[in-house]
Design a protein around this motif. Structure first.
Motif, mmCIF file in Angstrom:
data_model
loop_
_atom_site.group_PDB
_atom_site.id
_atom_site.type_symbol
_atom_site.label_atom_id
_atom_site.label_comp_id
_atom_site.label_asym_id
_atom_site.label_seq_id
_atom_site.Cartn_x
_atom_site.Cartn_y
_atom_site.Cartn_z
ATOM 1 N N ALA A 1 -22.029 -12.542 -13.299
ATOM 2 C CA ALA A 1 -22.932 -13.553 -12.742
ATOM 3 C C ALA A 1 -23.497 -13.105 -11.402
ATOM 4 O O ALA A 1 -24.537 -13.574 -10.962
ATOM 5 C CB ALA A 1 -22.209 -14.875 -12.565
ATOM 6 N N PRO B 1 -27.302 -9.858 -10.820
ATOM 7 C CA PRO B 1 -28.459 -10.499 -11.437
ATOM 8 C C PRO B 1 -29.397 -9.521 -12.123
ATOM 9 O O PRO B 1 -30.079 -9.878 -13.067
ATOM 10 C CB PRO B 1 -29.150 -11.188 -10.264
ATOM 11 N N VAL B 2 -29.438 -8.290 -11.634
ATOM 12 C CA VAL B 2 -30.377 -7.339 -12.227
ATOM 13 C C VAL B 2 -29.710 -6.589 -13.364
ATOM 14 O O VAL B 2 -28.745 -5.874 -13.172
ATOM 15 C CB VAL B 2 -30.899 -6.359 -11.170
ATOM 16 N N ARG B 3 -30.232 -6.789 -14.543
ATOM 17 C CA ARG B 3 -29.656 -6.216 -15.739
ATOM 18 C C ARG B 3 -30.668 -5.339 -16.442
ATOM 19 O O ARG B 3 -31.859 -5.500 -16.285
ATOM 20 C CB ARG B 3 -29.249 -7.331 -16.709
ATOM 21 N N VAL B 4 -30.144 -4.432 -17.261
ATOM 22 C CA VAL B 4 -30.998 -3.712 -18.189
ATOM 23 C C VAL B 4 -30.522 -4.081 -19.579
ATOM 24 O O VAL B 4 -29.491 -3.607 -20.039
ATOM 25 C CB VAL B 4 -30.913 -2.189 -17.989
ATOM 26 N N GLY B 5 -31.296 -4.975 -20.184
ATOM 27 C CA GLY B 5 -30.959 -5.403 -21.522
ATOM 28 C C GLY B 5 -29.716 -6.268 -21.524
ATOM 29 O O GLY B 5 -29.793 -7.483 -21.422
ATOM 30 N N TRP C 1 -30.468 -3.063 -3.003
ATOM 31 C CA TRP C 1 -30.587 -4.463 -2.628
ATOM 32 C C TRP C 1 -29.221 -5.149 -2.691
ATOM 33 O O TRP C 1 -28.838 -5.867 -1.766
ATOM 34 C CB TRP C 1 -31.573 -5.185 -3.553
ATOM 35 N N ILE D 1 -24.608 -12.528 -1.219
ATOM 36 C CA ILE D 1 -24.410 -12.790 -2.640
ATOM 37 C C ILE D 1 -23.032 -13.410 -2.866
ATOM 38 O O ILE D 1 -22.890 -14.409 -3.581
ATOM 39 C CB ILE D 1 -24.553 -11.486 -3.455
#
Lengths: 127, 127
Positions: free
Chosen positions: A17, A20-24, A103, A111
């Motif tokens: 969670a 936040p930045v995902r690939v697929g 980031w 975060i």
DNA sequence: CGGTATCCCGGGTGATACTG
DNA sequence: CAGTATCACCCGGGATACCG
């Protein structure tokens, strides 16, 4: 020869969670980064992806392969050996992924704070 | 005064499977980008997010709010008005998000080709 | 070593309808 | 205008066990 993957290259204190930045899929970005330095084998990938089950790793790799980010090669030989490598498209993902990681590490505290606050609010509602 | 959002700011030809970089949910990254130029209202956000249902928009916004990316403000007045805006943390996301978008537009053709090829392979298996 | 086979679960997504 | 309520579906994720 390629250096072995760092077992701790991903912070285990970072629940999905908080990434936040995902690939697929959940593991996509991590897998791509594991392949940054060169081809890796199935067993190698399992090490830094703490406790990922073989089924989930397989399905994640299949998706990355399907989407053109990763190639899969079975090496000939007496023992079974399969190598996963980034395609040119997959390699092009490393740049934006690095930006996302930069980031995340730059704002790590915020975060975590936000996650803590959210959790605290949840607890408060429970009472 | 803020310019209205472009209804076509997101390519409808881009299914979610083709937007590998996400923020939290399927719509998270898009919502954050919609808020880049300033606060927006619920109804404004619905325009560029073609056909998002109010329930899904609400839950996406709630999650972004929970995670500290977005703030929600109810404006006083005779008519109900709610404004969503980026927090400092949310604004900091714009940079890596821009990098991801730049990557996507630079490799748009390859991404679509990979998707087409995957679809073709699926069809072939069906027969 | 590099996977499959099963079973299960939770939640993200969505359509539709309704509300203060 | 800015949401809720309800219902349904699918699939990603995971545990466990087994296979060539």
């Amino acid at each position: 020869m390629l250096a072995p993957l760092d077992p701790d290259m991903f912070d285990p204190a970072c629940p999905s969670a908080l990434t936040p930045v995902r690939v697929g899929t959940k593991w996509g970005a991590m897998i791509v980064r594991c392949l940054a330095d060169g081809p890796r084998r199935f067993g190698e990938l399992r090490v830094p992806l703490h406790g990922i089950t073989p089924k989930v790793l397989t399905s994640s790799l299949r998706r990355l392969e399907r989407d053109g980010y990763v190639s899969r090669t079975e090496l000939a030989g007496p023992v079974r050996q399969v190598e996963y490598a980034l395609t040119p498209l997959g390699r092009s993902l490393l740049d934006p992924l690095d930006a996302a990681c930069a980031w995340a590490s730059a704002h790590w505290d915020e975060i975590l704070d936000a996650a803590d606050a959210a959790l605290a609010r949840e607890q408060a509602v429970a009472h």
